[in-house]
Design a protein around this motif. Structure first.
Motif, mmCIF file in Angstrom:
data_model
loop_
_atom_site.group_PDB
_atom_site.id
_atom_site.type_symbol
_atom_site.label_atom_id
_atom_site.label_comp_id
_atom_site.label_asym_id
_atom_site.label_seq_id
_atom_site.Cartn_x
_atom_site.Cartn_y
_atom_site.Cartn_z
ATOM 1 N N ARG A 64 0.842 -1.202 0.000
ATOM 2 C CA ARG A 64 0.000 0.000 0.000
ATOM 3 C C ARG A 64 0.876 1.251 0.000
ATOM 4 N NH1 ARG A 64 -3.381 -2.951 4.060
ATOM 5 N NH2 ARG A 64 -5.211 -3.727 2.948
ATOM 6 N N PHE A 67 2.512 1.875 -3.471
ATOM 7 C CA PHE A 67 1.630 2.451 -4.485
ATOM 8 C C PHE A 67 1.255 3.896 -4.153
ATOM 9 C CE2 PHE A 67 1.607 -1.775 -5.972
ATOM 10 C CZ PHE A 67 1.138 -1.760 -7.272
ATOM 11 N N GLY A 71 2.489 6.771 -7.237
ATOM 12 C CA GLY A 71 1.463 7.119 -8.219
ATOM 13 C C GLY A 71 0.150 7.476 -7.567
ATOM 14 N N LYS A 72 -0.841 7.787 -8.403
ATOM 15 C CA LYS A 72 -2.138 8.227 -7.905
ATOM 16 C C LYS A 72 -3.062 7.069 -7.545
ATOM 17 C CE LYS A 72 -2.106 12.618 -10.436
ATOM 18 N NZ LYS A 72 -2.814 13.464 -11.443
ATOM 19 N N ARG A 73 -2.925 5.939 -8.233
ATOM 20 C CA ARG A 73 -3.830 4.818 -7.999
ATOM 21 C C ARG A 73 -3.322 3.980 -6.834
ATOM 22 N NH1 ARG A 73 -4.369 1.170 -12.740
ATOM 23 N NH2 ARG A 73 -6.239 0.451 -11.658
ATOM 24 N N PRO A 74 -4.122 3.805 -5.784
ATOM 25 C CA PRO A 74 -3.685 2.999 -4.644
ATOM 26 C C PRO A 74 -3.676 1.518 -4.989
ATOM 27 C CG PRO A 74 -5.951 3.695 -4.323
ATOM 28 C CD PRO A 74 -5.454 4.399 -5.557
ATOM 29 N N GLU A 76 -5.348 -1.040 -3.868
ATOM 30 C CA GLU A 76 -6.634 -1.703 -4.033
ATOM 31 C C GLU A 76 -7.324 -1.381 -5.353
ATOM 32 O OE1 GLU A 76 -5.886 -2.268 0.282
ATOM 33 O OE2 GLU A 76 -5.504 -0.703 -1.193
ATOM 34 N N GLU A 77 -6.889 -0.348 -6.064
ATOM 35 C CA GLU A 77 -7.418 -0.076 -7.402
ATOM 36 C C GLU A 77 -6.655 -0.848 -8.475
ATOM 37 O OE1 GLU A 77 -7.845 3.967 -8.494
ATOM 38 O OE2 GLU A 77 -9.045 4.507 -6.726
ATOM 39 N N CYS A 78 -5.511 -1.401 -8.096
ATOM 40 C CA CYS A 78 -4.663 -2.119 -9.057
ATOM 41 C C CYS A 78 -4.785 -3.632 -8.928
ATOM 42 C CB CYS A 78 -3.210 -1.695 -8.879
ATOM 43 S SG CYS A 78 -2.932 0.080 -9.133
ATOM 44 N N ALA A 234 1.094 -5.774 -11.297
ATOM 45 C CA ALA A 234 0.736 -4.406 -10.918
ATOM 46 C C ALA A 234 1.969 -3.572 -10.612
ATOM 47 C CB ALA A 234 -0.197 -4.432 -9.713
ATOM 48 N N ARG A 238 3.346 -0.320 -12.673
ATOM 49 C CA ARG A 238 3.654 0.960 -12.018
ATOM 50 C C ARG A 238 5.045 1.434 -12.425
ATOM 51 N NH1 ARG A 238 1.406 3.632 -7.790
ATOM 52 N NH2 ARG A 238 -0.460 3.018 -8.970
ATOM 53 N N GLU A 241 4.761 2.912 -15.855
ATOM 54 C CA GLU A 241 4.109 4.222 -15.792
ATOM 55 C C GLU A 241 5.095 5.305 -15.385
ATOM 56 O OE1 GLU A 241 0.961 3.724 -13.044
ATOM 57 O OE2 GLU A 241 -0.220 2.386 -14.347
#
Length: 474
Positions: A64, A67, A71-74, A76-78, A234, A238, A241
């Protein structure tokens, strides 16, 4: 902005690369294999998918944090995290069937009392209370900070053992702790199996290994939908990205050094890549006590029963098994994820059996027929957890430490265990700051040792060291 060369694309390397890229560095990862993830691999065939390495995540807070910081997406969104409940089911040779709830100390105590008799659960709870002392004393130096030059304090075992007998000597191993303090075969089997699952022989591991069941039962066990390989996917995404460059099939044969400083890497094709900093995440030499995993992947006809436990342990010997046909029955971990992403349709089930074993070299897992014969025995033991297993079996895939060595480069296919205090520092890993200057070490072979959470922590430590910080993962 500096040039960073990262050797290896295991989870520690990926965690480091993402953090360094966020700092503004140009990061290039060189991996000898054709994919990323290191030991966090997957096997796919006929619509079935299996984890070939770790299968459960402990301390998800580590990822956690990764992430959030990159980046912006935590997290649990990945990926989709699922808390496993019950945490584990245990089948003992005397017929006892025990299910332990996830992250509930009171629930565990009640379950133990019901299975073994009144008062037994309290004995386990008291033991975990002493194990908590290990957690409190070693959390910062072993998990949150890079390894200090003076490791003498970590050479002293922090476990506050109950001293019994005329000489009142402290136990030398975690197995001795179990015998002296738990005083029940079911409890000692629970302790030994947990330690074995981390790749440690309880007869050799120090008393501080008591922290391992404390961590699991305090912070819980989590599964990633799609398998743990989805977590590697994931983290890799990242990195991409953030602009990390990956070169697969690029084996690094050496670190280039000039004037006592790392200045790049040399590849197997003879080319050199210049760098201001080199991060080595490839497997290093194992500790003498590092063990391996013997894995059998099962493709089964018939749906997974709704009441099947995600993880069942069929208890046998409380020690690593060498695969010999005339030895004691092995302790087999049976993983049966409730995950439709792992099977071709609802009429099939994917299961993974694993046993902690000596690495290649200590046992010749390549000897003709040896691994298959042991797999027969492992499958027979697992039948206690999967009724009708023989009739349901479509096919199986056998994987030994020799396969791990071939695929990951880990000597002997040994799986690094987490770093532990005590035993005069014998279970500590290599420091994160290497030699020459400008070389840093990450991953299971470096501090704080093996395991998904520890790999993520080592990545945070190294990124902080490169930034000029003290090497903290907090």
């Amino acid at each position: 902005m500096g040039r960073i060369a990262v050797i290896g694309a295991g989870m520690g390397s990926l965690a480091t690369a993402a953090r360094l890229a966020v700092q503004g560095h140009r990061v290039a990862v060189f991996e000898r294999a054709e994919t990323y993830g290191g030991a966090v691999g997957a096997f796919r065939r006929d619509g079935f998918a299996f984890d070939t390495g770790p299968a459960l995540l402990h301390l998800p807070a580590v990822y956690r944090d990764l992430f959030v910081k990159t980046g912006k997406r935590p997290l649990e969104e990945c990926v989709e995290l699922v808390q496993v409940d019950p945490a584990s089911r245990h089948l003992f040779p005397d017929g006892t069937d025990l299910a332990l709830p996830n992250a509930s100390r009171a629930g565990v105590i009640s379950a133990l009392d019901a299975a073994f008799g009144a008062g037994v659960g309290e004995r386990w709870g008291d033991f975990l209370g002493r194990a908590r002392v290990v957690w409190e004393r070693t959390r910062r130096p072993l998990l949150e900070d890079t390894l200090r030059e003076d490791t003498a304090p970590l050479g002293r075992d922090p476990y506050p053992a109950l001293k019994r007998g005329l000489l009142r000597r402290a136990p030398a191993t975690v197995a001795a702790v179990g015998e002296r303090e738990l005083r029940h075969p079911g409890l000692t089997a629970l302790l030994s199996e947990c330690v074995l699952s981390y790749g440690l022989d309880p007869r050799q591991a120090p008393p501080s290994a008591a922290v391992l069941p404390y961590m699991e039962q305090t912070f819980g066990s989590w599964y990633v939908r799609g398998g743990l390989r989805a977590l590697a996917d994931a983290v890799y995404e990242r990195c991409e990205e953030r602009g990390v460059e990956f070169r697969f099939g690029a084996e690094v044969t050496g670190v280039v050094e000039e004037d006592g400083r790392a200045t790049g890497v040399e590849l197997a094709d003879g080319t050199r890549q210049e760098a201001d900093v080199v991060v080595r995440g490839a497997p290093g030499e194992p500790l003498p006590g590092d063990l391996g995993r013997f894995v059998v992947l099962l493709a089964l006809r018939g749906a997974r029963p709704a009441d099947a436990a995600h993880r069942t342990v069929v208890h046998g010997t409380d020690a690593p098994h060498d695969g010999s046909p005339d030895g004691p029955a092995p302790t087999v971990r049976v993983l049966r994820p409730d995950d439709d992403r792992l099977v071709p349709d609802a009429g099939h089930e994917a299961a993974v059996l694993s046993v902690t074993v000596p690495p290649q070299g200590a046992v010749d897992w390549r000897a003709p027929g040896y691994a298959d014969a042991f797999a027969d025995r492992v499958v027979a033991v697992a039948g206690a957890a999967i009724p009708g297993l023989a009739e349901r079996l479509l096919w199986r895939e056998v994987r030994t430490p020799a396969d791990t060595e071939r695929e990951t480069g880990a000597p002997g296919g040994a799986v690094p265990a987490p770093a532990l205090a005590g035993a005069d520092g014998a279970w500590l890993r290599t420091a994160n700051r290497g030699v020459p200057r400008g070389l840093y070490l990450v991953g299971g072979s470096a501090h704080p040792g093996g395991g998904l959470a520890h790999a993520g922590m080592s990545g945070a430590m190294v990124a902080d060291l490169v930034a000029g910080g003290p090497g903290g993962s907090r």
